[in-house]
Design a protein around this motif. Structure first.
Motif, PDB file in Angstrom:
ATOM      1  N   SER A 115       0.838  -1.200   0.000  1.00 26.34           N
ATOM      2  CA  SER A 115       0.000   0.000   0.000  1.00 26.34           C
ATOM      3  C   SER A 115       0.873   1.249   0.000  1.00 26.34           C
ATOM      4  O   SER A 115       1.852   1.333   0.745  1.00 26.34           O
ATOM      5  CB  SER A 115      -0.910   0.006   1.235  1.00 26.34           C
ATOM      6  N   GLN A 116       0.494   2.218  -0.826  1.00 26.21           N
ATOM      7  CA  GLN A 116       1.202   3.491  -0.867  1.00 26.21           C
ATOM      8  C   GLN A 116       0.779   4.418   0.268  1.00 26.21           C
ATOM      9  O   GLN A 116       1.439   5.421   0.526  1.00 26.21           O
ATOM     10  CB  GLN A 116       0.940   4.195  -2.211  1.00 26.21           C
ATOM     11  N   SER A 144      -6.835   2.007  -7.522  1.00 29.27           N
ATOM     12  CA  SER A 144      -5.822   2.949  -7.054  1.00 29.27           C
ATOM     13  C   SER A 144      -5.695   4.070  -8.072  1.00 29.27           C
ATOM     14  O   SER A 144      -5.598   3.808  -9.282  1.00 29.27           O
ATOM     15  CB  SER A 144      -4.472   2.247  -6.870  1.00 29.27           C
ATOM     16  N   ASP A 270      -4.042  10.932  -3.302  1.00 31.11           N
ATOM     17  CA  ASP A 270      -4.006   9.513  -3.652  1.00 31.11           C
ATOM     18  C   ASP A 270      -5.223   8.834  -3.034  1.00 31.11           C
ATOM     19  O   ASP A 270      -5.732   9.252  -1.986  1.00 31.11           O
ATOM     20  CB  ASP A 270      -2.734   8.836  -3.128  1.00 31.11           C
ATOM     21  N   GLU A 272      -6.934   4.666  -2.562  1.00 30.37           N
ATOM     22  CA  GLU A 272      -6.883   3.216  -2.761  1.00 30.37           C
ATOM     23  C   GLU A 272      -8.183   2.589  -2.244  1.00 30.37           C
ATOM     24  O   GLU A 272      -8.759   3.052  -1.275  1.00 30.37           O
ATOM     25  CB  GLU A 272      -5.704   2.588  -2.014  1.00 30.37           C
TER      26      GLU A 272
END
Length: 278
Positions: A115-116, A144, A270, A272
């Motif tokens: 995971s970022q 994502s 971002d 996800e």
């Protein structure tokens, strides 16, 4: 502690487990549970992680006993092996999760990819809030912005056909991370959906979870132009536009939450979405 065995020796080990505890591992048993090990792939070899105190017994069944002190073998705790899997990329590792969990092993979320947005500590905090039925299963990344671009339609399309809980994580331009656990996958619907297990969360600086207040059932509402979570007041607990670029977060009666972002209106950096594989 655990020790790694090459996958070529798995058949011998399975025979050992059947002989060791036939009431657990034979097909006719009423209490069928998976052996207490993990099979994980680490290019170019496969490894089988078992309890260290069983090494001597297992060596008796192997034609070429191993020495766990040799450099080509690594002794690790089963819990540590799951932590590694939760942070590694699926290009480097794949795992088959056991149905039977060691005590304390269910305090981790095992992700199929890195995971970022979440680190190991974040995953532990989130796992403690998850319904028991979601623990012990791997989670796969279904959407994502870094991979699929910024499009709510793509998010819906990637989740079409799913019938499992999802985890939404957002990072805004102020680097604050927050999101929601939804009992239902996101989809376009005329009415709200979800159950009282749905909850919100935020990090930075401290982890905070906001559970259902019981005041209304405005859990999730999927529209073509926006995704809405929570409501009944002056605004939604979490609102995202069709481009997954603009967002908003307000306190609402559904969760009695504080605004999740630093500002009520925010820009998404971002995003996800993960779903549990059960």
């Amino acid at each position: 502690m655990g020790v790694a065995y090459s996958v070529g020796e798995v058949d011998h080990l399975y025979t050992f487990f059947v002989q060791w505890s036939p009431d657990i591992y034979t097909k006719g048993s009423k209490k069928q549970r998976q052996p207490r090990f993990l099979i994980r792939e680490k290019h170019p070899n496969h490894y089988l992680v078992v309890e260290k105190n069983k090494v001597a017994e297992i060596n008796k069944l192997l034609s070429h006993p191993i020495n766990p002190t040799e450099k080509n073998w690594e002794i690790i705790r089963v819990k540590d092996s799951k932590r590694r899997m939760s942070l590694c990329s699926s290009e480097d590792s794949e795992a088959e999760e056991p149905e039977y969990q060691e005590e304390g092993d269910d305090d981790l979320l095992v992700l199929s990819k890195h995971s970022q947005l979440l680190d190991a500590h974040d995953l532990e905090q989130l796992a403690a809030q998850m319904p028991a039925r979601t623990r012990g299963y791997p989670w796969q990344l279904v959407y994502s912005t870094a991979i699929h671009g910024s499009s709510l339609k793509t998010l819906y399309r990637n989740m079409a056909g799913l019938d499992s809980p999802v985890l939404l994580i957002v990072r805004d331009m102020h680097k604050k991370v927050f999101g929601a656990f939804s009992t239902d996958p996101f989809r376009v619907s005329k009415y709200c959906y979800g159950t009282g297990e749905t909850f919100l969360f935020s990090f930075n600086p401290d982890f905070q979870a906001y559970r259902w207040s019981g005041e209304n059932s405005y859990f999730v509402s999927g529209k073509l132009e926006s995704l809405q979570i929570g409501g009944g007041g002056d605004g939604f607990a979490l609102w995202l536009d069709a481009d997954l670029y603009h967002g908003a977060s307000f306190s609402c009666p559904t969760f009695h939450n504080a605004p999740l972002s630093t500002q009520e209106d925010f820009i998404v950096q971002d995003l996800e979405v993960w779903t549990v594989q059960n």
